[in-house]
Design a protein around this motif. Structure first.
Motif, short mmCIF file in Angstrom:
data_model
loop_
_atom_site.label_atom_id
_atom_site.label_comp_id
_atom_site.label_asym_id
_atom_site.label_seq_id
_atom_site.Cartn_x
_atom_site.Cartn_y
_atom_site.Cartn_z
N UNK A 150 -41.07 -36.57 25.20
CA UNK A 150 -40.95 -35.21 24.69
C UNK A 150 -39.52 -34.70 24.78
N UNK A 151 -39.16 -33.86 23.84
CA UNK A 151 -37.84 -33.24 23.70
C UNK A 151 -36.79 -34.20 23.16
N UNK A 152 -37.17 -35.43 22.81
CA UNK A 152 -36.18 -36.39 22.32
C UNK A 152 -35.45 -35.88 21.09
N UNK A 153 -36.18 -35.21 20.20
CA UNK A 153 -35.57 -34.72 18.96
C UNK A 153 -35.51 -33.19 18.94
N UNK A 154 -35.55 -32.57 20.10
CA UNK A 154 -35.55 -31.10 20.17
C UNK A 154 -34.34 -30.53 19.43
N UNK A 155 -34.60 -29.53 18.60
CA UNK A 155 -33.55 -28.87 17.86
C UNK A 155 -33.27 -29.47 16.49
N UNK A 156 -33.81 -30.65 16.21
CA UNK A 156 -33.61 -31.27 14.90
C UNK A 156 -34.59 -30.67 13.90
N UNK A 181 -35.35 -21.50 34.39
CA UNK A 181 -34.17 -21.97 33.64
C UNK A 181 -34.52 -23.09 32.66
N UNK A 182 -33.92 -23.05 31.48
CA UNK A 182 -34.21 -24.04 30.44
C UNK A 182 -33.79 -25.44 30.87
N UNK A 183 -32.70 -25.53 31.61
CA UNK A 183 -32.27 -26.83 32.13
C UNK A 183 -33.08 -27.11 33.38
N UNK A 184 -34.04 -27.99 33.27
CA UNK A 184 -35.00 -28.20 34.35
C UNK A 184 -35.54 -29.61 34.29
N UNK A 185 -36.13 -30.04 35.39
CA UNK A 185 -36.97 -31.22 35.41
C UNK A 185 -38.39 -30.75 35.62
N UNK A 231 -48.81 -28.91 30.02
CA UNK A 231 -48.01 -29.79 29.18
C UNK A 231 -47.73 -29.14 27.82
N UNK A 232 -48.67 -28.35 27.33
CA UNK A 232 -48.49 -27.72 26.03
C UNK A 232 -47.59 -26.49 26.11
N UNK A 233 -47.72 -25.69 27.15
CA UNK A 233 -47.03 -24.40 27.22
C UNK A 233 -45.69 -24.43 27.94
N UNK A 234 -45.43 -25.46 28.73
CA UNK A 234 -44.20 -25.50 29.53
C UNK A 234 -43.33 -26.65 29.04
N UNK A 235 -42.14 -26.32 28.65
CA UNK A 235 -41.22 -27.33 28.12
C UNK A 235 -40.46 -28.01 29.24
N UNK A 236 -39.92 -29.16 28.91
CA UNK A 236 -39.02 -29.84 29.85
C UNK A 236 -37.59 -29.47 29.49
N UNK A 237 -36.66 -30.00 30.27
CA UNK A 237 -35.26 -29.86 29.91
C UNK A 237 -34.90 -30.95 28.91
N UNK A 238 -33.81 -31.66 29.17
CA UNK A 238 -33.38 -32.74 28.28
C UNK A 238 -34.38 -33.89 28.32
N UNK A 239 -34.23 -34.81 27.37
CA UNK A 239 -35.11 -35.98 27.35
C UNK A 239 -34.97 -36.73 28.67
N UNK A 288 -35.77 -34.30 42.43
CA UNK A 288 -34.79 -33.33 42.91
C UNK A 288 -33.63 -34.02 43.62
N UNK A 289 -33.95 -35.06 44.40
CA UNK A 289 -32.91 -35.78 45.12
C UNK A 289 -31.96 -36.49 44.15
N UNK A 290 -32.49 -36.97 43.03
CA UNK A 290 -31.67 -37.72 42.09
C UNK A 290 -30.89 -36.86 41.13
N UNK A 291 -31.24 -35.58 41.01
CA UNK A 291 -30.58 -34.71 40.03
C UNK A 291 -30.17 -33.39 40.67
N UNK A 292 -29.27 -33.42 41.66
CA UNK A 292 -28.83 -32.17 42.28
C UNK A 292 -28.18 -31.27 41.24
N UNK A 293 -28.48 -29.99 41.33
CA UNK A 293 -27.96 -29.04 40.36
C UNK A 293 -28.95 -28.72 39.25
N UNK A 294 -29.99 -29.54 39.12
CA UNK A 294 -31.04 -29.28 38.14
C UNK A 294 -32.32 -28.93 38.89
N UNK A 295 -32.83 -27.70 38.73
CA UNK A 295 -34.04 -27.33 39.47
C UNK A 295 -35.26 -28.09 38.98
#
Length: 553
Positions: free
Chosen positions: A234-240, A385-389, A402-410, A433-440
């Motif tokens: 999901x979100x692989x082609x977001x914005x296209x 925040x839109x930038x999220x895991x 899964x339908x109502x809550x989006x992810x961040x980047x692919x 969280x441990x692998x992506x500090x700075x991304x909530x």
């Protein structure tokens, strides 16, 4: 140096910056050496299953190998569920397990550890001797990466205090190269593609690299096709402009309409399982081209018209080259779909159906002090925040979340349902969280799943200082079982529970807890959470009678 120091130093040389685990007789000195002499980070969990799950969450979100460690016997048996989940998710990780000494016949924790591991589908590497440990570790790492599955490295406890001369591990890199399909496979696939006037392109987790994304999108534009993804891509082609979102049981109305009109589906790195295909119904009366690097994936869930072995990026580029050679003129199906969608004034699919999973009507009124599930999830989605895991546990709430809550980047979504188990979300969130500090990290769970596998690891998140927000959809029941009883006209009493206040428990465990009975309370909680300085938990109360069916079409 001592063997426990050799293991620690080898892990450091192999680039391991984070180790998840729980210490015991078989691994405590190694973990101590890892943290004290190499400066590595050790995240201690409360249960061994969580060590493997955290390593999996780390691997899924970083693309690096997750590493965990537990002791022997019951510690290893506790990891079985997580190993199966990781095997089915094709997640590479290494679990370093202590083992009892061969001569210690009467040890209470003695067990044939190989026989425990192999039925899970995970690999098993035995440390052969103190002198071969660096090579054995390197072999376990290479096997996990090459075969894309967990590997257990078995280390006898009596090796730990033996002295050996340290030798750096000889690393043999895993080679991944583009694979060009056969001419016959290309001809068969292109014959179908060129004759289709209403094609749809589907990308799965096997097509989420930057190169694959660009190639697949370029191919879709060359043939005038809209693009869709599986849930895990999901979100692989977001914005296209060609993006229709998820293909399958979580599709929007627009996507379902487009898929229904299509007469050809070209899938890249997608398994075409029952959820992606809507139990097969979404592929009815359509010709299917399936591209995958793994031959075993082709025709696995269903027989397709044109199976193609190859790398997604390489095959997509080859398709374009061959179509250009014959001056192929596409029909603009993507453009027609976009035009129809822009003029469609119908309601979108928001999961607000009043029909239960077996056709049972869902009451429109609900008990006081509860929130409607889809309204709550949409508010959480807007406020976080839109930038999220995003990590989703399993439960009746899952499809709505899964339908109502989006992810961040692919690749910022962690799926925990490969084994159909509740309670795996919180530990996966630790690793993410441990692998992506700075991304909530936003982890959504049901009450039953959090009670089973979340409470203890919420405290692990507090101790490790990880940025995780937990949202519990609390209907005070095992919701999937509750609705089955109701659909049969039976009492659901044994599926209901008077849980403790999860919000209060979160405070007691060192985090911040919020109990939510209204949308106004939820909005205030989300405002407060934006200023958190520790892990937070939002407990949203639901009426189990008023959770609509997740299946909208």
């Amino acid at each position: 140096m001592y063997v426990h120091e050799v293991i620690a130093r080898t892990l450091d040389e192999m680039g391991v910056d984070t180790l998840f685990g729980l210490i015991g007789d078989g691994n405590l000195f190694m973990v101590d050496s890892y943290t004290r002499t190499t400066g590595g980070r050790f995240i201690s969990v409360a249960h061994e299953v969580s060590a493997v799950l955290a390593a999996s969450g780390y691997s899924r979100t970083t693309g690096r190998l997750g590493v965990a460690s537990v002791t022997h016997g019951p510690a290893l048996t506790n990891t079985v569920t997580a190993l199966i989940e990781a095997v089915r998710a094709r997640t590479p990780l290494v679990l370093i397990a202590g083992d009892t000494a061969v001569i210690d016949r009467d040890n209470l924790q003695k067990i044939d550890q190989r026989s425990i591991v192999l039925p899970t589908g995970a690999g098993f590497e035995q440390v052969r001797s103190p002198e071969t440990i660096p090579e054995d570790i390197a072999t376990a790492f290479r096997t996990a990466e090459l075969e894309r599955r967990p590997v257990v490295l078995n280390v006898p406890v009596d090796f730990q205090w033996q002295e050996v001369e340290y030798r750096s591990p000889r690393r043999r890199p895993v080679i991944r190269q583009s694979v060009r399909p056969s001419e016959d496979a290309l001809d068969a696939a292109l014959g179908i593609i060129a004759s289709s006037h209403r094609p749809v392109v589907l990308a799965g987790r096997g097509a989420t690299s930057a190169a694959a994304r660009a190639a697949v999108l370029g191919f879709a534009r060359r043939i005038g096709a809209p693009v869709t993804t599986t849930l895990q891509a999901r979100e692989l082609f977001a914005g296209e402009p060609e993006d229709l979102g998820i293909f399958g049981t979580l599709s929007t109305d627009t996507a379902v309409d487009a898929i229904g009109q299509a007469n050809c589906v070209i899938a890249f790195g997608a398994a075409l399982n029952r959820w992606t295909t809507g139990e097969g119904s979404l592929l009815n009366a359509k010709r299917v081209v399936q591209v995958d690097l793994d031959p075993a994936a082709l025709n696995h869930h269903r027989t397709v018209d044109a199976p193609v072995i190859g790398d997604a990026a390489a095959v997509a580029d080859e398709f374009v080259r061959l179509l250009d050679e014959v001056s192929f003129k596409p029909a603009d199906f993507a453009g027609r779909i976009a035009k129809a969608a822009s003029s469609n004034t119908g309601s979108s699919n928001t999961g607000s159906s009043n029909t239960g999973s077996s056709g049972m009507a869902v009451p429109t009124s609900q008990q006081p002090g509860v929130v409607k599930i889809n309204e709550a999830l949409r508010l959480v989605n807007r406020a976080f925040p839109a930038e999220r895991t995003l990590v989703l546990d399993a439960g009746r709430f899952f499809h709505h979340a899964a339908f109502n809550v989006r992810t961040g980047a692919v690749n910022s979504y962690v799926h925990t349902l490969e084994f159909g188990v509740i309670g795996l979300g919180m530990a996966n969130a630790l690793g993410a969280a441990a692998g992506s500090p700075g991304t909530p990290v936003l982890m959504i769970s049901g009450d039953g799943g959090f009670m089973l596998g979340g409470i203890a690891e919420f405290n692990s998140a507090v101790r490790a200082g990880l940025d995780i927000v937990v949202v519990i959809m609390n209907d005070k029941s095992y919701g999937a079982e509750y609705i089955q009883f109701k659909n049969k006209g039976m009492s659901p009493a044994i599926s209901t529970f008077d849980w403790p206040s999860f919000a209060a428990v979160a405070n007691a465990l060192g985090g911040i807890g919020y109990a939510v009975h209204t949308l106004d309370e939820l909005e205030k909680a989300m405002d407060d959470v934006a200023h958190r300085d520790r892990p937070a938990l939002i407990e949203i109360f639901l009426d189990p009678e008023c959770v609509p069916s997740p299946y909208h079409h």
